[in-house]
Design an enzyme around this catalytic site. Structure first.
Site, mmCIF file in Angstrom:
data_model
loop_
_atom_site.group_PDB
_atom_site.id
_atom_site.type_symbol
_atom_site.label_atom_id
_atom_site.label_comp_id
_atom_site.label_asym_id
_atom_site.label_seq_id
_atom_site.Cartn_x
_atom_site.Cartn_y
_atom_site.Cartn_z
ATOM 1 N N GLN A 80 -4.918 -3.904 -1.892
ATOM 2 C CA GLN A 80 -4.483 -2.942 -2.909
ATOM 3 C C GLN A 80 -4.495 -3.543 -4.319
ATOM 4 O O GLN A 80 -4.492 -2.811 -5.300
ATOM 5 C CB GLN A 80 -3.067 -2.433 -2.603
ATOM 6 C CG GLN A 80 -2.973 -1.553 -1.364
ATOM 7 C CD GLN A 80 -3.601 -0.175 -1.552
ATOM 8 O OE1 GLN A 80 -3.712 0.336 -2.664
ATOM 9 N NE2 GLN A 80 -4.028 0.432 -0.458
ATOM 10 N N ASN A 133 0.801 -1.220 0.000
ATOM 11 C CA ASN A 133 0.000 0.000 0.000
ATOM 12 C C ASN A 133 0.837 1.274 0.000
ATOM 13 O O ASN A 133 0.352 2.332 -0.354
ATOM 14 C CB ASN A 133 -0.950 0.010 1.199
ATOM 15 C CG ASN A 133 -0.276 -0.382 2.487
ATOM 16 O OD1 ASN A 133 0.331 -1.447 2.586
ATOM 17 N ND2 ASN A 133 -0.339 0.479 3.469
ATOM 18 N N CYS A 179 -2.379 5.346 8.440
ATOM 19 C CA CYS A 179 -2.443 4.876 9.826
ATOM 20 C C CYS A 179 -1.253 5.348 10.638
ATOM 21 O O CYS A 179 -1.343 5.489 11.849
ATOM 22 C CB CYS A 179 -2.482 3.357 9.862
ATOM 23 S SG CYS A 179 -3.335 2.668 8.468
ATOM 24 N N THR A 207 -26.300 -9.586 11.164
ATOM 25 C CA THR A 207 -27.129 -9.249 10.007
ATOM 26 C C THR A 207 -26.259 -8.613 8.922
ATOM 27 O O THR A 207 -25.451 -7.733 9.210
ATOM 28 C CB THR A 207 -28.260 -8.294 10.428
ATOM 29 O OG1 THR A 207 -29.031 -8.958 11.429
ATOM 30 C CG2 THR A 207 -29.148 -7.913 9.255
ATOM 31 N N ALA A 209 -13.810 -2.896 0.042
ATOM 32 C CA ALA A 209 -14.513 -2.179 -1.032
ATOM 33 C C ALA A 209 -14.045 -0.740 -1.224
ATOM 34 O O ALA A 209 -14.009 -0.238 -2.351
ATOM 35 C CB ALA A 209 -16.018 -2.189 -0.756
ATOM 36 N N HIS A 210 -13.687 -0.065 -0.132
ATOM 37 C CA HIS A 210 -13.436 1.385 -0.267
ATOM 38 C C HIS A 210 -12.136 1.704 -0.992
ATOM 39 O O HIS A 210 -11.856 2.860 -1.290
ATOM 40 C CB HIS A 210 -13.520 2.097 1.090
ATOM 41 C CG HIS A 210 -12.351 1.906 2.005
ATOM 42 N ND1 HIS A 210 -11.356 2.847 2.110
ATOM 43 C CD2 HIS A 210 -12.024 0.925 2.861
ATOM 44 C CE1 HIS A 210 -10.465 2.438 3.010
ATOM 45 N NE2 HIS A 210 -10.856 1.268 3.480
HETATM 46 C C1 LIG Z 1 -6.472 -0.306 3.424
HETATM 47 C C2 LIG Z 1 -5.731 -1.555 3.652
HETATM 48 C C3 LIG Z 1 -6.120 -2.468 4.658
HETATM 49 C C4 LIG Z 1 -7.251 -2.159 5.611
HETATM 50 O O1 LIG Z 1 -8.498 -2.193 5.004
HETATM 51 P P1 LIG Z 1 -9.751 -1.473 5.723
HETATM 52 O O2 LIG Z 1 -10.916 -1.875 4.909
HETATM 53 O O3 LIG Z 1 -9.464 -0.016 5.681
HETATM 54 O O4 LIG Z 1 -9.812 -2.021 7.117
HETATM 55 C C5 LIG Z 1 -5.409 -3.636 4.784
HETATM 56 N N1 LIG Z 1 -4.384 -3.919 3.978
HETATM 57 C C6 LIG Z 1 -3.977 -3.096 2.997
HETATM 58 C C7 LIG Z 1 -2.836 -3.492 2.113
HETATM 59 C C8 LIG Z 1 -4.631 -1.879 2.809
HETATM 60 O O5 LIG Z 1 -4.217 -1.053 1.848
#
Ligand SMILES: *Cc1c(COP(=O)(O)O)cnc(C)c1O
Length: 395
Positions: free
Chosen positions: A181, A153, A327, A239, A202-203
């Protein structure tokens, strides 16, 4: 302030309008609980099944191998903790890398300190890629799990996942990959790569926040992670987040369909940006592999400056970037990934990650690089380290 230029797509992405559109009915008219028996609730159940199929299709997986979670972090926690529980009669050794996301690293730390696991953290080369011979050498009769991220990432490096999967399979060891990623950014096929478990969120692919999945290959003994009702084939109770799941399915379908064209365009802009930065700004280095790299990732270190100051000044022009991973921003320690690829602290501190999206234009890149040139020069002009360096150069 003029237009915002969002170059932090590794932190999160904009939920695509058609994804929001697909989700909306499941907040309003179609609010039934998928577990209920009447016809009305059947609509919600169908929508969940449909999303599960859309996602399974991207991975070449079976739809019953997809388990929805609340995101990448939960999927990583589940994969590691539950596999450790289920396989600890076979051994207690897990192999991972030093450049994983904290969702993996902190889970490994917990398993080691509280649960009696033994963890090997593999080093990576200067481009952020593991050496397969290190992996082979780390395997012991006690090894039950290999967890290695698909793509990083921070620096975007892509691991030799197929080869890792082959090694894991030859030794009869489970293979988990954090593909948060990589999913829908590079082709990912669980059978071709012998992947037993895979985390995604998803985000990161223009879907909503707070929804992810863990792929668990049929036959893998992975225990329930959240106990309660019988949802997700009794492995992850609660749920279902129906609108989130629908959004994830729509986002995966969309991102998969557009992958080839989108990533081709992103790669061209990425390489254009890297080439402008590294030729027009002195004392800069590219972090991560130049080729085995996520299509939208730029990560560079500028000598003699602080990444945090750089970010604040870019923000004045409406440019959003990141200095490490989101983070760790807020703490002053340099990124564990940049230290692992061998950067000295002072260089790691001057790092900048810019991650593009399908909406990024050449104009955005030109504007950003132009501003970056000015800002880096201004910051260096105020830096005593730079002043010393220039004096020495002149001698
Ligand atoms: C963003 C990310 C996560 C965490 O995912 P979340 O849905 O934000 O908890 C874990 N691993 C990698 C490589 C990421 O880029």
């Amino acid at each position: 302030m003029g237009k915002m230029i969002y170059l932090d797509n590794a932190a999160t992405t904009k939920t695509a309008p058609e994804v929001v559109e697909a989700m909306l009915p499941y907040f309003s008219e179609l609010y039934g609980n998928p577990s209920s028996v009447y016809d009305f609730a059947g609509k919600s159940k169908e929508a969940v099944t449909n999303a599960r199929e859309q996602i399974a299709e991207v991975l070449g997986a079976g739809r019953d191998e997809i388990y929805f979670t609340a995101g990448g972090t939960e999927s990583d926690n589940w994969a590691l903790k539950a596999a450790f529980e289920a396989y600890k009669s076979k051994g207690n050794h897990i192999i991972t890398t030093k450049i994983e996301h904290h969702a993996i690293l902190h889970t490994c730390d917990y398993l080691e300190k509280q649960r009696g696991a033994k963890i090997t953290y593999l080093d990576v080369d200067e481009n952020g890629i593991i050496r397969l011979e290190d992996l082979e050498k780390a395997i012991t009769p006690e090894t039950i799990l290999i967890s290695i991220m698909f793509a990083n990432n921070e620096i975007g490096s892509i691991q030799p996942i197929k080869e890792i999967g082959m090694i894991a399979r030859e030794h009869g060891i489970l293979f988990h990959t954090d593909a948060v990623q990589a999913f829908c950014q590079v082709p990912v096929n669980v059978d071709e790569c012998n992947i037993d478990m895979l985390s995604s969120s998803a985000h990161k692919i223009n879907g909503p926040k707070g929804i992810g999945f863990l792929y668990i290959r049929k036959g893998v003994k992975n225990r329930s992670f959240i106990h309660g009702g019988a949802q997700e084939r009794k492995r992850r109770a609660g749920t279902e987040n129906v609108p989130g799941i629908v959004g994830y399915g729509a986002a995966a379908k969309r991102a998969h369909e557009t992958m080839e064209e989108r990533t081709k365009k992103e790669k061209e802009l990425r390489d254009y940006m890297i080439s402008r930065i590294t030729t027009e700004i002195p004392y800069v280095r590219l972090n991560g592999d130049p080729v085995k790299r996520l299509p939208n990732n730029v990560n560079v270190s500028f000598q003699f400056i602080e990444g945090e100051s750089l970010l604040l000044m870019l923000d004045n022009y409406g440019i959003c970037g990141s200095s490490g991973s989101a983070c760790t921003s807020g703490s002053l320690d340099p990124s564990h990934v940049l230290l692992t690829i061998g950067l000295p602290h002072e260089i790691a501190h001057g790092s900048l990650r810019l991650t593009l999206s399908e909406e990024t234009t050449k104009e955005d890149i030109d504007f950003t690089v132009d501003k970056l040139k000015e800002i880096v020069q201004n910051l260096r002009n105020m830096s005593p380290l730079y002043e010393d360096f220039i004096k020495k150069m002149k001698k």
